[in-house]
Design a protein around this motif. Structure first.
Motif, short mmCIF file in Angstrom:
data_model
loop_
_atom_site.label_atom_id
_atom_site.label_comp_id
_atom_site.label_asym_id
_atom_site.label_seq_id
_atom_site.Cartn_x
_atom_site.Cartn_y
_atom_site.Cartn_z
N GLU A 124 0.71 8.02 -6.47
CA GLU A 124 0.93 10.22 -7.04
C GLU A 124 1.82 10.25 -8.01
O GLU A 124 1.08 11.73 -8.62
N ALA A 157 0.56 3.74 -3.08
CA ALA A 157 0.33 5.18 -3.67
C ALA A 157 1.27 6.07 -3.98
O ALA A 157 1.50 6.67 -3.91
N GLU A 203 0.98 -1.27 -0.07
CA GLU A 203 -0.25 -0.17 0.10
C GLU A 203 0.48 1.05 0.08
O GLU A 203 0.40 2.10 -0.58
#
Ligand code: AMP
Length: 193
Positions: free
Chosen positions: A70, A66, A62
């Protein structure tokens, strides 16, 4: 160009990514570099990742998903990207697939560098010796114990991605033990041949 470079630590993914960035107008996205920057800045992610990276383990999916999500949004990634060190697990590959689907994008290729593990250990030792001789500081995970663990993590968690992308017909293999220029030429041939 949207490309994944796959291969164990020290296989030359970063070196080759830098060499083909301009040719394909694509930006190198290295999760290792992004995590090292987070460690250097001692962000919350960096603090969580630091001990895992030093021991040679993998940072949880995770966190890296992430970071990549981005980064894929940033302007310089819109023309294309060369993923270096991501995905490293099937879960990360699935997350990447979902992100690209949502954008209506697909991968052009996944290039796997095939290498000899004993040779990789020697390369790592040479890299450390050269860095120290030049007055620099070696990466904290470039020591025999962490490096072996990184190889095991690759074998157990990342190598299954060869099959994952192989069955999709996206995988191309390149002999990563050739000299640097030959590897670059083989990558270009794999992409264009
Ligand atoms: P690298 O520079 O790609 O060799 O990555 C250095 C270290 O960062 C790895 O040994 C992992 O601890 C961590 N890392 C980098 N990329 C990932 C990723 N995609 N998934 C999990 N951990 C990662």
């Amino acid at each position: 160009m949207r490309l994944i470079l796959l291969g164990p630590p020290g296989a030359g993914k970063g070196t080759q990514a830098k060499r083909i960035e301009q040719k394909y107008n694509a930006v190198q996205l290295s999760t290792g570099d992004m995590l090292r920057a987070a460690v250097a800045a001692q962000t919350p992610v960096g603090q969580q990742a630091q001990p895992i990276m030093e021991s040679g383990g993998l940072v949880p999916d995770e966190i890296v998903v992430a970071i990549i999500a981005e980064r894929l949004e940033s302007p310089d990634a819109q023309n294309g990207f060369i993923l270096d060190g991501f995905p490293r697990t099937v879960g990360q590959a699935e997350a990447l697939g979902r992100m690209l689907d949502e954008k209506g994008l697909s991968l052009d290729a996944v290039i796997e560098f095939t290498v000899d593990e004993d040779e990789l250990v020697k390369r790592m030792e040479n890299r450390v010796a050269e860095t120290i001789a030049a007055g620099g500081q070696a990466r904290s995970d470039d020591n025999p114990e962490s490096f072996r663990k990184r190889l095991v993590a690759y074998r157990e968690q990342t190598a299954p991605l060869s099959d994952y992308y192989g069955v999709k017909g996206q995988l191309k293999s390149v002999d990563g033990m050739q000299d640097i220029d030959e590897v670059t030429a083989s990558v270009v041939t794999a992409l264009e041949g």
